[in-house]
Design an enzyme around this catalytic site. Structure first.
Site, PDB file in Angstrom:
ATOM      1  CB  THR A 281      -0.980   0.097   1.240  1.00 49.35           C
ATOM      2  OG1 THR A 281      -0.080   0.075   2.542  1.00 49.35           O
ATOM      3  CG2 THR A 281      -1.707  -1.143   1.326  1.00 49.35           C
ATOM      4  CG  HIS A 388      10.262   0.235  17.356  1.00 48.93           C
ATOM      5  ND1 HIS A 388      10.205  -1.237  17.674  1.00 48.93           N
ATOM      6  CD2 HIS A 388      11.252   0.638  17.162  1.00 48.93           C
ATOM      7  CE1 HIS A 388      11.691  -1.509  17.212  1.00 48.93           C
ATOM      8  NE2 HIS A 388      12.292  -0.494  17.321  1.00 48.93           N
ATOM      9  CD  GLU A 436      11.906   0.156  13.897  1.00 46.45           C
ATOM     10  OE1 GLU A 436      12.826   0.838  13.333  1.00 46.45           O
ATOM     11  OE2 GLU A 436      12.063  -0.849  14.075  1.00 46.45           O
ATOM     12  CD  GLU A 437      13.116  -4.080  15.036  1.00 41.09           C
ATOM     13  OE1 GLU A 437      13.846  -4.255  14.070  1.00 41.09           O
ATOM     14  OE2 GLU A 437      13.677  -3.754  16.203  1.00 41.09           O
ATOM     15  CD  GLU A 445       0.764   1.589   6.286  1.00 43.93           C
ATOM     16  OE1 GLU A 445      -0.159   2.184   5.866  1.00 43.93           O
ATOM     17  OE2 GLU A 445       2.056   1.191   5.460  1.00 43.93           O
ATOM     18  CG  ASP A 465      14.475   1.954  17.408  1.00 47.68           C
ATOM     19  OD1 ASP A 465      14.657   1.017  18.207  1.00 47.68           O
ATOM     20  OD2 ASP A 465      14.370   1.776  16.282  1.00 47.68           O
ATOM     21  CB  SER A 620      30.510  26.101 -20.359  1.00 47.87           C
ATOM     22  OG  SER A 620      30.812  24.906 -20.687  1.00 47.87           O
ATOM     23  CG  HIS A 719      12.840  16.377   3.512  1.00 44.62           C
ATOM     24  ND1 HIS A 719      14.272  17.315   3.279  1.00 44.62           N
ATOM     25  CD2 HIS A 719      12.436  17.079   4.359  1.00 44.62           C
ATOM     26  CE1 HIS A 719      14.128  18.153   4.185  1.00 44.62           C
ATOM     27  NE2 HIS A 719      13.349  17.899   4.976  1.00 44.62           N
ATOM     28  N   GLY A 729      20.604   2.633   2.821  1.00 45.24           N
ATOM     29  CA  GLY A 729      19.388   2.352   3.853  1.00 45.24           C
ATOM     30  C   GLY A 729      19.492   3.151   5.020  1.00 45.24           C
TER      31      GLY A 729
END
Ligand code: NAG
Ligand code: NAG
Ligand code: NAG
Ligand code: NAG
Ligand code: NAG
Ligand code: NAG
Length: 784
Positions: A281, A388, A436-437, A445, A465, A620, A719, A729
């Site tokens: 999703t 989490h 979270e893991e 979500e 965390d 240039s 962003h 990652g």
């Protein structure tokens, strides 16, 4: 005093009309229903006016305990330390994503007990639970010469490592499969490592890749292997990457600080830098009958398993003498700490591996818990603090439940403050994320569901965390938060020093130390990189003198934490104090303490560094393509790259100048407010309005960096300044669009980003610039 003024004011204004009304009434006797109606209407008017005035008064004349006083009281309340109690509780039952109902209920109950308005929300996520696995080494396609247990040793001394309820070793989002193939050692499995193998002609098609953990997020190791045509992946923890080793005479856990040879790092193999959240999703919340798409854009198609170093060694040593001798022909960077394996790449045609991985995939519920501490001003935005709850193992004393313990301590501290009548200026929301893991599921979500609301109201997201995985403070944030983070650093003691030392002194011990930039790998990702909300991630990280941290292993247990890592839970408490203070400042100060000067300076630094990498013969070149960002007003047509770069640098310098002014103004406004007790009430109301206007501007500043179409090939990341590294990652990179274009030597992609950065910078200048300052400059607010 102020309340009296208002009572008098209200009485005068309201008593008169009623008197007049009753005089009229005495003249017109008999029409009592008119009289009743009018009185009734006045009563309503009176009640509303009263309420309005009360609100105004509450907002502008609050005379409860103020900032520093409250901060001191908070630190006082945290002299009691219950972090160990929370840690023991959170590490007592398995709590894989969607599981561990008892801890869900415990969290919700604690939130309620500590006075938060509490809510549980579930999302329906496509995810896997492990069913079965196997790993065999086969000689000459027939004889099984070795079979791995794929289990971590049960340790008598550590109850968390024993029992029927332990979570098997497996990878979140790995594909089911049963493959038999020759195997190749691929070092860390980074993009560069695979390129090295390509150059040396080591065949990977149809092979099983064996990578050691480290360097980059594990899911990307699997991604790169899959792209080379590998049929499976094994990832193991190499003792050469640890700071303590049995070779050097350090005993393994539980006797000493080095790695237990049977320890296995579980973890997700989602392609994190592609997109976090439910892989079916993208960009929308996984609830109800949401339309789901094929997940393989962000999860692997080939099976993978995590393995301990004790169990990979008998397999790897069969590669000795086959393929490339990496220490000789590649680099010593390819050599780890296994005794019997000499770090040859292989393959060895005499040996194959059978890798068997059975995963059960389904749409399964996960559960977030939210707790709201309502602020005094309902028209103000809020801040969110999140941690989490889910872990790969029964324990999780470090990841993530050290953070859960610290967060509960903050909540407890705030509850103690509330008992004396304290209410924060703006609302604070606590979130206990699930999933979270597997891929930052709960937070992503949530961010996708409430994105518009969050963009309009959320000032900052504070993430914790792992609060304790070592003794070195790690701080990564949006530069707009650096100011408040640095201020609070000075107010908390570093628990690891014998002589008194502040966290500030500890953090800046090494010269040129800076607050880091955010990449990914935890729940701040959606807030910063999808929604443009200033974020921070912090905790004590593993350092060179700390016992080996058994990340995602059964040995990340209460015993390890309470006996080896953080006896007395002092580091837990230091995080609670520190993060609590940051939250008090962000939620309590009338002018939100977001500062832009450092942001603009950093931004110019990133741009200078990257633009120096533009090849000379590109500078240039004319940008003749039609303007892309037609919705943006600024014209950068028909100019050369070099001119555009110069313009952007000028614009960034302007941004630095006006940010300094803006920061100065916001400090000035806060000063005015702090000293406004003697100001006439109407001036104070105007000042409050002015501050509200300023806060809204501050709220929206980071949103300027959002680029609707997102990064190339991964539109979820919006962003412009910060994103998870495409090929790493975890590690983040600044100005990722421009950086990737340069990495790929992609001229038109670079042009696109140069234009985007230029126009965003122009927008930033408009938003930072303080045009209407005449009122501020005048002596309007001077009370003397
Ligand atoms: C915290 O744990 C200690 C030691 O186990 C115990 O004595 C104390 O009662 C606990 N406190 C709470 C509030 O659970
Ligand atoms: C995996 O495949 C092999 C043949 O390639 C077969 O012998 C073995 O039974 C399979 N394992 C499982 C668990 O299905
Ligand atoms: C499911 O989809 C139907 C139509 O597509 C819609 O009417 C219904 O409200 C949806 N149900 C939920 C729970 O979202
Ligand atoms: C592999 O390289 C190392 C380092 O140069 C060397 O010591 C070793 O003898 C080599 N192994 C073989 C079998 O040549
Ligand atoms: C900040 O503002 C004060 C007074 O408002 C002024 O004196 C000072 O020069 C300003 N500093 C900067 C750096 O703009
Ligand atoms: C640098 C340059 O050539 N800019 C031109 C871009 O287009 C506008 C009209 O749309 C011209 O006025 C500028 O001179």
């Amino acid at each position: 005093m102020s309340s009296e003024i208002f009572d008098k004011y209200v009485d005068e204004k309201l008593s008169n009309p009623i008197e007049v009304e009753s005089r009229i009434e005495t003249r017109k006797k008999g029409v009592s229903w008119v009289r009743i109606t009018i009185l009734f209407l006045f009563a309503i008017f009176f009640i509303y006016l009263r309420r309005f005035v009360n609100t105004l008064q509450e907002l502008t004349f609050y005379v409860g305990p103020d900032g520093p006083e409250i901060e001191e009281q908070f630190l006082e309340h945290l002299k009691t330390n219950l972090a160990g109690n929370w840690s023991r509780k959170y590490t007592s039952i398995p709590h894989l994503a969607g599981q561990g109902k008892e801890l869900l209920e415990f969290t919700a109950e604690k939130f309620k007990e500590y006075g938060l308005e509490t809510e549980v929300e579930s999302f329906d996520i496509y995810l896997n639970y492990p069913v079965d696995n196997g790993l065999k080494l086969i000689k000459d396609d027939s004889e099984v010469v070795y079979e791995a247990s794929l289990k971590e040793d049960e340790l008598e001394d550590d109850p968390t490592t024993i029992g029927d309820d332990l979570i098997p070793t497996f990878h979140g989002y790995s594909a089911s499969g049963n493959v038999t193939a020759q195997f190749v050692y691929v070092n860390y499995g980074t993009k560069k490592d695979f390129e090295t193998l390509d150059k040396l002609g080591v065949e990977l098609e149809g092979k099983i890749a064996i990578a050691r953990y480290g360097g980059i997020f594990r899911g990307l190791k699997v991604k790169f292997a899959q792209e080379r045509g590998c049929v499976g992946v094994l990832i193991y923890s190499d003792p050469g990457d640890d700071n303590f080793n049995e070779d050097q005479g350090y005993k393994p856990y539980p006797q000493g600080p080095s790695r237990n040879p049977s320890s296995v790092q579980r973890g997700s193999v989602q392609f994190l830098s592609q997109m976090p959240g439910d892989p079916t999703t993208p960009g929308v919340p996984s609830q109800g009958n949401v339309t789901r798409v094929d997940p393989y854009n962000s999860i692997p198609k080939i099976p993978s398993l995590p393995v301990s170093f004790a169990e990979i060694e008998p397999i790897l040593k069969k590669l000795n003498g086959h393929g490339i001798n990496s220490s000789e022909d590649i680099s010593s960077d390819w050599v780890g700490g296994l005794a019997d394996f000499k770090y040859w790449t292989g393959p060895n045609p005499d040996y194959t591996i059978n890798l068997y991985n059975e995963q059960s995939y389904d749409i399964r519920p996960i559960y977030n818990v939210y707790g709201k501490l309502r602020g005094r001003d309902p028209s103000e935005g809020y801040i969110i603090i999140g941690n989490h709850r889910d872990a790969w193992i029964k324990g999780g004393a470090s990841d993530p439940n050290s953070g859960s313990a610290s967060m509960l301590e903050i909540i407890r501290g705030f509850h103690e403050l509330s008992k004396t009548g304290w209410v924060p200026e703006r609302t604070i929301i606590f979130a206990s994320w699930d999933g979270e893991e597997y891929g930052l599921l709960g937070s992503t979500e949530f961010g996708e569901k409430y994105g518009e609301r969050l963009k309009g109201h959320c000032y900052a997201y504070l993430n914790v965390d792992v609060s304790v995985g070592g003794t070195g403070l790690k701080l990564e944030s949006s530069p707009s938060l650096n100011h408040v983070l640095n201020t609070a650093l000075k107010q908390v003691q570093y628990p690891g020093s014998e002589t008194p030392q502040s966290l500030y002194e500890h953090f800046y011990e090494t010269p040129d130390k800076k607050i880091g930039i955010l990449g990914s790998g935890s729940d701040f990702t959606v807030f910063l990189e999808h929604l443009g909300i200033p974020s921070v991630d912090l905790g004590f990280d593993h350092g060179d003198n700390d016992p080996v941290y058994h990340y995602h292993s059964n040995y990340d247990s209460y015993k390890w934490m309470s006996e080896m890592m953080d006896p007395g839970f002092k580091y837990h408490q230091a995080v609670a104090k520190y993060l609590g203070l940051v939250a008090l400042k962000l939620s309590g100060q009338k002018v939100v303490p977001l500062k832009m000067a450092e942001y603009a300076t950093e931004l110019k630094g990133y741009y200078d560094e990257l633009s120096a990498r533009i090849p000379d013969d590109w500078l240039s070149k004319k940008i003749t393509k039609r303007r892309r960002c037609h919705e943006r007003k600024h014209n950068v047509n028909e100019t050369t790259i070099e001119e555009l770069v110069v313009l952007t640098k000028l614009s960034l310098s302007d941004a630095i100048g006006s940010s300094i002014k803006l920061d100065n103004k916001t400090s000035y406004l806060q000063d005015l407010w702090d000293n406004s007790v003697d100001m006439p009430f109407w001036k104070r109301i105007i000042l409050a309005g002015w501050i509200k206007y300023t806060n809204i501007r501050l709220l929206l500043l980071e949103r300027t960096f959002l680029v609707e179409e997102g990064l190339k090939g991964r539109p979820w990341f919006k962003h412009m300044v910060y994103a998870a590294g495409r090929d790493t990652g975890y590690e983040g990179f600044a100005l990722p669009g421009m950086k990737e274009a340069l990495d790929d030597s992609d001229f038109w992609e670079l042009v696109k980003w140069l234009k985007t950065i230029y126009s965003v910078t122009q927008d930033l200048n408009v938003r930072i610039g303080y045009e209407k300052e005449s009122l501020m400059e005048s002596s309007f607010f001077n009370t003397k």
